[in-house]
Each structure stands twice: as structure tokens, then as C-alpha cells.
Design an enzyme around this catalytic site. Structure first.
Site, PDB file in Angstrom:
ATOM      1  N   ARG A   1     -12.163  -4.103   5.998  1.00  0.00           N
ATOM      2  CA  ARG A   1     -11.633  -2.650   6.264  1.00  0.00           C
ATOM      3  C   ARG A   1     -11.891  -2.399   7.798  1.00  0.00           C
ATOM      4  O   ARG A   1     -12.810  -2.647   8.199  1.00  0.00           O
ATOM      5  CB  ARG A   1     -12.185  -1.464   5.466  1.00  0.00           C
ATOM      6  CG  ARG A   1     -11.716  -1.274   3.860  1.00  0.00           C
ATOM      7  CD  ARG A   1     -10.415  -1.053   3.838  1.00  0.00           C
ATOM      8  NE  ARG A   1      -9.872  -1.005   2.470  1.00  0.00           N
ATOM      9  CZ  ARG A   1      -9.331  -2.132   1.892  1.00  0.00           C
ATOM     10  NH1 ARG A   1      -9.245  -3.307   2.329  1.00  0.00           N
ATOM     11  NH2 ARG A   1      -8.908  -1.774   0.523  1.00  0.00           N
TER      12      ARG A   1
ATOM     13  N   GLU B   1      -4.886   1.647  11.263  1.00  0.00           N
ATOM     14  CA  GLU B   1      -3.738   0.573  11.133  1.00  0.00           C
ATOM     15  C   GLU B   1      -2.279   1.617  10.477  1.00  0.00           C
ATOM     16  O   GLU B   1      -1.250   1.187  10.627  1.00  0.00           O
ATOM     17  CB  GLU B   1      -4.218  -0.440  10.343  1.00  0.00           C
ATOM     18  CG  GLU B   1      -4.481  -0.062   8.913  1.00  0.00           C
ATOM     19  CD  GLU B   1      -4.967  -1.330   8.029  1.00  0.00           C
ATOM     20  OE1 GLU B   1      -4.431  -1.420   6.833  1.00  0.00           O
ATOM     21  OE2 GLU B   1      -5.700  -2.165   8.561  1.00  0.00           O
TER      22      GLU B   1
ATOM     23  N   HIS C   1      -2.701  -6.780   8.361  1.00  0.00           N
ATOM     24  CA  HIS C   1      -3.086  -6.454   6.860  1.00  0.00           C
ATOM     25  C   HIS C   1      -2.420  -7.427   5.938  1.00  0.00           C
ATOM     26  O   HIS C   1      -2.003  -6.730   4.923  1.00  0.00           O
ATOM     27  CB  HIS C   1      -3.035  -5.091   6.689  1.00  0.00           C
ATOM     28  CG  HIS C   1      -4.068  -4.587   5.464  1.00  0.00           C
ATOM     29  ND1 HIS C   1      -4.679  -3.324   5.341  1.00  0.00           N
ATOM     30  CD2 HIS C   1      -4.500  -5.470   4.390  1.00  0.00           C
ATOM     31  CE1 HIS C   1      -5.650  -3.485   4.460  1.00  0.00           C
ATOM     32  NE2 HIS C   1      -5.426  -4.455   3.730  1.00  0.00           N
TER      33      HIS C   1
END
Length: 276
Positions: free
Chosen positions: A170, A199, A231
Site C-alpha cells: 500500500r 494514487e 497499481h
């Protein structure tokens, strides 16, 4: 709650984007705990190899007719020490892969699995020890109040000069402002990030014709020793199918006695703590 919401179905394993303290005793939360740990473990290796051997740079360079090796020097992974923070499903697969590189593998977990460490051949150490002796550090733990910004200037000061940091966990595990400073003074030698704490403002969207207004993200993108992807570690055919299947199954179980993959937690005056 006011709109009659009784269930939040997460299509991911993480639950840090839910105010679980507010949801307690009001809304059920379900998740997809392990849609494809192999996908993320394999991607972690891809990031490490690409960052170390500058494969992304070589690809761009040779397409332009430049076959120079200048600036492409990497290092052997063999005999290097890699520290794994968090030894859940993803990390266990990652460790199995890393054994093939003949690396020295150490790990930290708040709840160590000593049986698995013996089976896979790695050693649990304290977090400070991991920081001090690792050549490479991979973040594979969840984001909790305890782990938020665990990689900060203080912890980075304990690390070897030139350490490599890989984050497929994360974004907020790392204090991005501190990371920029550590990269500038060469304390951190390289970083590969598939996640970023802000993000949600950028990832999964096309901003190629716009200016990145997040100054920290823009600064990180400017470093030639930083590799950022949006991601995508989870993004395989197998994982996407599993996410859909498990999510629909979780919802189908909502009206039954037992809800599958429910997130259980307890709360005190300050924080909530996941029990599963």
C-alpha cells in the site's frame, strides 16, 4: 447507513479505504482476500529485475538505435540479503521464487509463522535488524495505523546506503516526502513502486496530455532510479476472473447465516483492529 446500505463488497484484499470504526455494528464488510497472490509475487520480481538491470531504460534506448551500456550496470541478486516485511500469502510465494536466486532471505512479521520459515528456509528478525542488513526491502504487509509511514526518514537512516525498496503493498506504507529526500541524498539507491499514497487521483486514468499537479509524485517520476507503475501487480487474467467470482459469491451469501470473507474487527476509543 442513511441510504439503507447494509453491505460493502470490496473487490480487493485491502480494507484501508473503509472507515471501519464508523461501519462497526452497522454495515457488513466483505473482501477478496486472495484473488491471486502469485500475480503480485511474480510482479514484485519483475519490478526488482527491471529496476536493478535497467531493462526499461535499455528497451527505450535500443528502439532509438542506442546500444550503449552506459548507465545500465546492475548487481547480482545471488547472495544479496532481501528483507520481506509481512509474510502472508503473497510473501510466501515471493520467498519461494526468491530462493531460486540463491538470496539470503530475512523477514519481519508481527505474527511470525515459524513453521513456514523452517519449511521455506528464511529467518525472522526484528524490524530494526531487517532495516540494517537488507540490500533490498520488499513491502508486503497491509496498511494499518501501526504500519502507516513505517518507511520514513528515521527507518531509512537505519538502512544500508544505496538500499533498494520495492512496494507492492500500500502506498502509505512509505512517507513519500521522506523517500524523495532519501533518494536525493543517495541513502536510497533505487525504488520500485506499484502503489502511491495519493494514487486515487491518478492511477487507472490517462493524464498523458495533462500536467501532474501532485508535486511529490512528479518529483518521484523525475528520478531515473525510480520505477513507478499504476497499481497493476494484481492485473492478470486469472486474478480478474477470481475477483469477479469471489465478489459475487460474497454478495450471494449476504442473506445466509454465514457471510463469506467478512472482515472482522474490534474498536477502541482511538483505532479499529482487524481480527481475521
Amino acid at each position: 447507513v442513511k441510504m439503507g446500505v447494509q453491505l460493502i463488497a470490496l473487490r480487493c484484499s485491502g480494507y484501508n479505504n473503509i472507515n471501519i470504526k464508523y461501519a462497526k455494528d452497522k454495515i457488513k464488510i466483505v473482501r477478496v482476500p486472495a484473488y491471486s497472490p502469485s500475480a503480485i509475487a511474480e510482479y514484485t520480481i519483475a519490478l526488482l529485475l527491471t529496476l536493478n538491470r535497467k531493462i526499461n531504460k535499455a528497451y527505450i534506448r535500443t528502439r532509438e538505435g542506442n546500444f550503449s551500456l552506459e548507465g545500465l550496470l546492475g548487481f547480482n541478486l545471488e547472495h544479496k540479503t532481501i528483507g520481506i516485511i509481512g509474510t502472508g500469502r503473497i510473501a510466501k510465494i515471493l520467498i519461494r521464487i526468491l530462493k531460486g536466486f540463491n538470496m539470503n532471505i530475512i523477514a519481519y512479521d508481527k505474527y511470525p509463522d515459524n513453521k513456514v520459515s523452517q519449511e521455506l528456509g528464511f529467518e525472522y528478525v526484528s524490524l530494526d535488524t531487517l532495516y540494517r542488513i537488507s540490500d533490498i526491502i520488499s513491502l508486503n504487509c497491509p496498511l494499518t495505523p501501526e504500519t502507516k509511514y513505517m518507511i520514513n526518514r528515521s527507518s531509512m537512516n537505519l538502512m544500508k546506503d544505496g538500499v533498494t525498496i520495492i512496494n507492492t503493498g500500500r502506498g502509505a506504507l512509505i512517507d513519500s516526502v521522506d523517500l524523495v529526500e532519501a533518494l536525493k541524498d543517495h541513502k536510497v539507491g533505487a525504488a520500485a513502486l506499484d502503489v502511491y499514497e495519493e494514487e486515487s487521483e491518478y492511477f487507472f486514468e490517462d493524464f498523458s496530455n495533462d500536467i501532474v499537479e501532485d508535486d511529490i509524485l512528479a518529483r518521484l517520476l523525475s528520478f531515473n532510479n525510480v520505477l513507478i507503475t499504476s497499481h497493476q501487480a494484481f492485473f492478470t487474467e486469472e486474478a480478474v476472473k477470481e475477483i469477479a467470482k469471489v465478489t459475487l459469491n460474497n454478495i450471494a451469501f449476504f442473506n445466509k447465516d454465514e457471510i463469506q470473507n467478512e472482515v472482522f474487527y474490534t474498536c477502541d476509543d482511538n483505532n479499529c483492529y482487524i481480527k481475521d
